[in-house]
Design a protein around this motif. Structure first.
Motif, PDB file in Angstrom:
ATOM      1  N   THR A  68       3.147   9.825   9.120  1.00 46.40           N
ATOM      2  CA  THR A  68       4.174   9.097   9.878  1.00 46.40           C
ATOM      3  C   THR A  68       4.663   7.860   9.122  1.00 46.40           C
ATOM      4  O   THR A  68       5.770   7.389   9.373  1.00 46.40           O
ATOM      5  CB  THR A  68       3.662   8.683  11.272  1.00 46.40           C
ATOM      6  OG1 THR A  68       2.323   8.199  11.142  1.00 46.40           O
ATOM      7  CG2 THR A  68       3.696   9.852  12.223  1.00 46.40           C
ATOM      8  N   LEU A 118       5.333   7.820   5.897  1.00 47.84           N
ATOM      9  CA  LEU A 118       6.387   8.361   5.037  1.00 47.84           C
ATOM     10  C   LEU A 118       7.646   8.664   5.849  1.00 47.84           C
ATOM     11  O   LEU A 118       8.781   8.443   5.392  1.00 47.84           O
ATOM     12  CB  LEU A 118       5.865   9.639   4.377  1.00 47.84           C
ATOM     13  CG  LEU A 118       6.810  10.324   3.414  1.00 47.84           C
ATOM     14  CD1 LEU A 118       7.042   9.441   2.200  1.00 47.84           C
ATOM     15  CD2 LEU A 118       6.250  11.679   2.993  1.00 47.84           C
ATOM     16  N   MET A 119       7.450   9.149   7.072  1.00 48.41           N
ATOM     17  CA  MET A 119       8.599   9.441   7.929  1.00 48.41           C
ATOM     18  C   MET A 119       9.336   8.147   8.291  1.00 48.41           C
ATOM     19  O   MET A 119      10.560   8.127   8.402  1.00 48.41           O
ATOM     20  CB  MET A 119       8.142  10.179   9.186  1.00 48.41           C
ATOM     21  CG  MET A 119       7.536  11.547   8.872  1.00 48.41           C
ATOM     22  SD  MET A 119       7.030  12.459  10.363  1.00 48.41           S
ATOM     23  CE  MET A 119       8.602  13.160  10.888  1.00 48.41           C
ATOM     24  N   THR A 164       9.593   5.523   6.345  1.00 45.55           N
ATOM     25  CA  THR A 164      10.373   5.161   5.159  1.00 45.55           C
ATOM     26  C   THR A 164      11.621   6.042   5.037  1.00 45.55           C
ATOM     27  O   THR A 164      12.690   5.584   4.637  1.00 45.55           O
ATOM     28  CB  THR A 164       9.485   5.246   3.905  1.00 45.55           C
ATOM     29  OG1 THR A 164       8.418   4.299   4.054  1.00 45.55           O
ATOM     30  CG2 THR A 164      10.259   4.916   2.648  1.00 45.55           C
ATOM     31  N   ALA A 165      11.485   7.311   5.435  1.00 45.37           N
ATOM     32  CA  ALA A 165      12.657   8.197   5.417  1.00 45.37           C
ATOM     33  C   ALA A 165      13.713   7.719   6.413  1.00 45.37           C
ATOM     34  O   ALA A 165      14.916   7.792   6.142  1.00 45.37           O
ATOM     35  CB  ALA A 165      12.236   9.628   5.727  1.00 45.37           C
TER      36      ALA A 165
END
Lengths: 245, 245
Positions: free
Chosen positions: A154, A156-157, A159-160
């Motif tokens: 989550t 990384l999500m 940052t996306a």
């Protein structure tokens, strides 16, 4: 709790609960024109690989980065950093390690046109006046980040989501953006001095372009089709469509 | 190339290259008011856990899902699906597996208020008239998805961009959204009949709320602070700040 950014303030959690006592929906605070503008941004956003040399004005860059920082993040951990690269020497080094991976990837493509297209996609790195390396730091929130116990990705999500905000902000400023992910992370760490504990998750080329196409380039050149949204939406269970459709 | 969605059309890659011959920046097609509306959406978006029972109108739900589908995706693979859950029995089952993980997570928190807050966060699942499970299907694009050779998690980042689009679209429609990630994926697969090859990456509660707070709740209750953006932006190298600052 070991997050250094945290300072627990007492007693104000109760304020939060009072929201539930007001039983009328919040007043709609976006006008029809404002709603249209936001939907227009979604529709008009494109992955652009062809840039003009004109520099990106500093105040526009600041607004784009501010938009990124307004993204949601799991447990408010804000795991992102942004390395703004305008040094041509460093841009050339980035291009070289990306080109190395392009050559490796091209072994998978038997169509010369696809190979040609892939090469074009990466040349944006040489054309764009600026590239932003977005990084993700999984360790930022300490060991017990709420919501990462069960789904560690989550961060990384989050940052996306910041990248999507940047992309939409850039588009409304008339600035083009392209997302390059054909590289070895360690190569990028070496060039930009990024610690091993931090992941360079995107290279975003940024600059002016001559035009934003109406449909995505990958769709136009027949690389892939936009899927039918109706096929992707289910009701209550996987693969279950609405009864009236 | 094994992507079933692909049909390579010949000769139109050259059309794409002509973009580079026009050396004037594209005309700015967003007015100052439209720009302001998009920035307002970034600023006003909040993670909401307190819902009213009013249903979400179907046409608004469709616009939110359409916004998701306009998100960028690596190699245009569109790895997302959306399971719209309005069945109260299924919502209760989701709450039970989330509550199970909350109890496990609460062992990490020694502050009773934090524990209390975590409980409040998850009750949105019971209050919201609708929950959307967003899934990510890594296998959708075939074995050689461009841009996933080196960074396989770019598919997940694409799905996260779709979630951010949904969140912004919901906000401008006056619809609140909250992202729950405290669950075991296999529990969610079992409840919703999701295949093992597909990842349920978010449970999004959706509905009307009594108000959108000015600042994020986690910031207001002292759980975490918004970091200083200046500390997160570097120039050309990690940790290198602008010389004039």
């Amino acid at each position: 709790m070991t997050n250094p950014h945290r300072e627990t303030q007492k007693d104000n959690i109760l304020i939060d609960c009072q929201d539930q006592d007001t039983l009328r929906p919040s007043k709609l605070d976006f006008s029809p024109d404002e709603q249209k503008a936001v939907y227009k941004a979604f529709s008009a956003r494109r992955d652009i690989r062809s840039y003009l040399p004109d520099p990106v004005p500093k105040e526009i860059l600041e607004r784009i980065l501010h938009a990124a920082h307004l993204a949601p993040s799991v447990d408010f951990m804000q795991p992102w950093n942004f390395i703004v690269i305008s040094d041509r020497n460093i841009q050339n080094k980035l291009y070289q390690v990306v080109e190395k991976e392009r050559l490796r990837a091209s072994a998978n493509y038997d169509d010369l046109k696809q190979d040609h297209y892939l090469r074009l996609k990466l040349e944006g790195l040489l054309q764009a006046p600026m590239t932003i390396c977005v990084t993700n730091h999984s360790g930022r929130g300490g060991p017990h980040v709420l919501g990462r116990n069960t789904i560690p990705e989550t961060d990384l999500m989050s940052t996306a989501c910041a990248i999507e905000n940047m992309w939409l902000a850039a588009r409304v400023e008339g600035i083009a953006m392209g997302w390059i992910s054909i590289y070895q992370k360690q190569d990028i760490r070496n060039i930009l001095g990024i610690p091993d504990s931090v992941d360079p998750v995107a290279l975003l080329t940024i600059g002016y372009t001559s035009h934003f196409p109406d449909i995505p380039v990958l769709e136009r050149v027949g690389w892939a089709k936009r899927l039918d949204l109706k096929e992707l939406v289910f009701q209550n269970q996987w693969d279950q469509k609405e009864l009236d459709e």
